[in-house]
Design a protein around this motif. Structure first.
Motif, PDB file in Angstrom:
ATOM      1  N   TYR A 175       0.709  -0.973   0.074  1.00  0.00           N
ATOM      2  CA  TYR A 175       0.019   0.078   0.251  1.00  0.00           C
ATOM      3  C   TYR A 175       0.894   1.248   0.129  1.00  0.00           C
ATOM      4  O   TYR A 175       2.100   1.224   0.189  1.00  0.00           O
ATOM      5  CB  TYR A 175      -0.826  -0.106   1.332  1.00  0.00           C
ATOM      6  N   SER A 235      -3.823  10.984  -0.252  1.00  0.00           N
ATOM      7  CA  SER A 235      -4.552   9.823  -0.638  1.00  0.00           C
ATOM      8  C   SER A 235      -3.947   8.426  -0.408  1.00  0.00           C
ATOM      9  O   SER A 235      -2.848   8.272   0.246  1.00  0.00           O
ATOM     10  CB  SER A 235      -4.515   9.698  -2.284  1.00  0.00           C
ATOM     11  N   GLU A 252      -3.469   4.283  -1.460  1.00  0.00           N
ATOM     12  CA  GLU A 252      -3.576   3.340  -2.315  1.00  0.00           C
ATOM     13  C   GLU A 252      -3.276   1.808  -1.864  1.00  0.00           C
ATOM     14  O   GLU A 252      -2.207   1.904  -1.271  1.00  0.00           O
ATOM     15  CB  GLU A 252      -2.943   3.899  -3.597  1.00  0.00           C
ATOM     16  N   THR A 307      -5.019  -1.953  -8.549  1.00  0.00           N
ATOM     17  CA  THR A 307      -5.006  -1.177  -7.229  1.00  0.00           C
ATOM     18  C   THR A 307      -6.158  -0.453  -6.991  1.00  0.00           C
ATOM     19  O   THR A 307      -7.043  -0.084  -7.983  1.00  0.00           O
ATOM     20  CB  THR A 307      -3.806  -0.236  -6.860  1.00  0.00           C
ATOM     21  N   GLU A 311      -7.910   3.161  -4.681  1.00  0.00           N
ATOM     22  CA  GLU A 311      -7.393   4.341  -4.191  1.00  0.00           C
ATOM     23  C   GLU A 311      -8.463   5.322  -3.942  1.00  0.00           C
ATOM     24  O   GLU A 311      -9.485   5.379  -4.650  1.00  0.00           O
ATOM     25  CB  GLU A 311      -6.471   5.293  -5.215  1.00  0.00           C
TER      26      GLU A 311
END
Length: 335
Positions: A130, A181, A183, A196, A198
């Motif tokens: 991550y 953010s 992700e 992924t 986000e």
């Protein structure tokens, strides 16, 4: 003008590359970034809406511990994180559809320009797969940003029509924004495919919004979140892949579309606001897609960014982006 720009676009389009690529094996990089709505893989370039964005940035890793802002407002993704910092200077401009007209068009965009710097951190966790991205933005909106002068100069150089409506641009205002953010890996069935997810938030005097997206890429790739073993994480010296990012956003405020925090003190802009019939869309959806190439520690990226109308009645819009990352250091550093 369009023949000239299309020739440049074809040359650069053959060397296209991905966004958000980790710089795990290059401690210092130069980033050159160009948005333009004339860049279009379908040959349907325009000169309206979000018309242009130009940026130059410095991307780097460091051995010293972070202090002050880097320590307090840029969170890291755990003790084993790969931390990539950046500084960037950027100018953006927004124009209505008819730039040769001096009159105000109430059903279109305002003229708007912004000049700002960003300082940020992308912190990757290669074990848990991550990343956090946090960014501070500070600059100016309006005539102070110099977007009128930039557009006039460029149009004269390429012998294109003069933009005549900058007298109707949004007024001067300071810009201060924070972006964060998260992700994380969603699906990674084989080494050649990664997806992924986000979620991110903007807050401040430039824009306030909440967004979410998926990002998928397929091809010859190194791990998106890097790895604890540098050699394994950078095993491919040549990368080639396609990618796509569907996304949506909830838009609460955007100074480039509505005017900055001092808009109510500008009499001329208040008169324009009273005439305005177009309004900012609260919900937008979009799709970014492109192709990427990485050769050693050099990458170059072309992304086609398509989204529903930012302002009511203006229609969907597409902007092409070219991003080039050039390594400035030979030595690698991996914490």
């Amino acid at each position: 003008m369009k023949v000239f720009l299309w020739g440049i676009f074809i040359c650069l389009g053959t060397l296209t590359i991905a966004q958000a690529q980790i710089t795990q094996n290059a401690t210092r990089q130069l980033r050159i970034y160009e948005d333009d709505d004339f860049f279009n893989v379908w040959g349907r370039g325009t000169d309206r809406g979000y018309s242009n964005g130009t940026a130059i940035g410095y991307v780097y890793m460091k051995k010293k511990k972070s202090t002050f802002l880097d320590k307090w407002i840029f969170p890291k993704a755990g003790p084993s994180a790969i931390n990539v910092f950046e500084w960037q200077l950027m100018q953006v401009m927004i124009t209505p559809n008819q730039i040769a007209d001096t009159s105000f068009h109430p059903n279109d965009f305002y003229y708007a320009g912004a000049l700002f710097a960003t300082h940020g951190l992308t912190s990757y966790n290669p074990v848990k797969k991550y990343a956090f991205h946090s960014e501070l933005v500070f600059g100016v909106l309006g005539p102070w940003a110099g977007a009128e002068q930039t557009q006039r100069l460029f149009h004269r150089l390429i012998h294109y029509q003069e933009p005549e409506g900058w007298g109707n641009q949004v007024p001067n205002a300071p810009l201060l924004n924070y972006y964060f953010s998260f992700e994380a890996m969603l699906w990674n069935p084989v080494k050649s495919l990664e997806i992924t997810r986000e979620i991110g938030i903007h807050a401040g005097t430039m824009m306030t919004s909440l967004g979410a997206s998926l990002y998928g890429r397929y091809g010859l790739i190194n791990p998106y979140f890097g790895g604890t073993d540098l050699d394994a994480a950078t095993r491919r010296k040549f990368q080639l892949y396609i990618f796509a990012r569907p996304q949506f956003a909830i838009n609460l405020f955007n100074a480039l579309l509505q005017g900055g925090i001092f808009r109510s003190t500008d009499t001329n802009f208040e008169e324009l606001t009273d005439q305005q019939t177009s309004y900012m869309r609260r919900f937008t959806i979009g799709m970014d897609y492109g192709v990427g190439i990485g050769i050693g520690r050099t990458t170059i990226c072309y992304t086609q960014q398509t989204a529903t109308a930012w302002m009511s009645g203006t229609g969907k819009h597409s902007v092409g982006n070219i991003t080039l990352l050039i390594p400035l250091s030979k030595a690698t550093y991996f914490p």
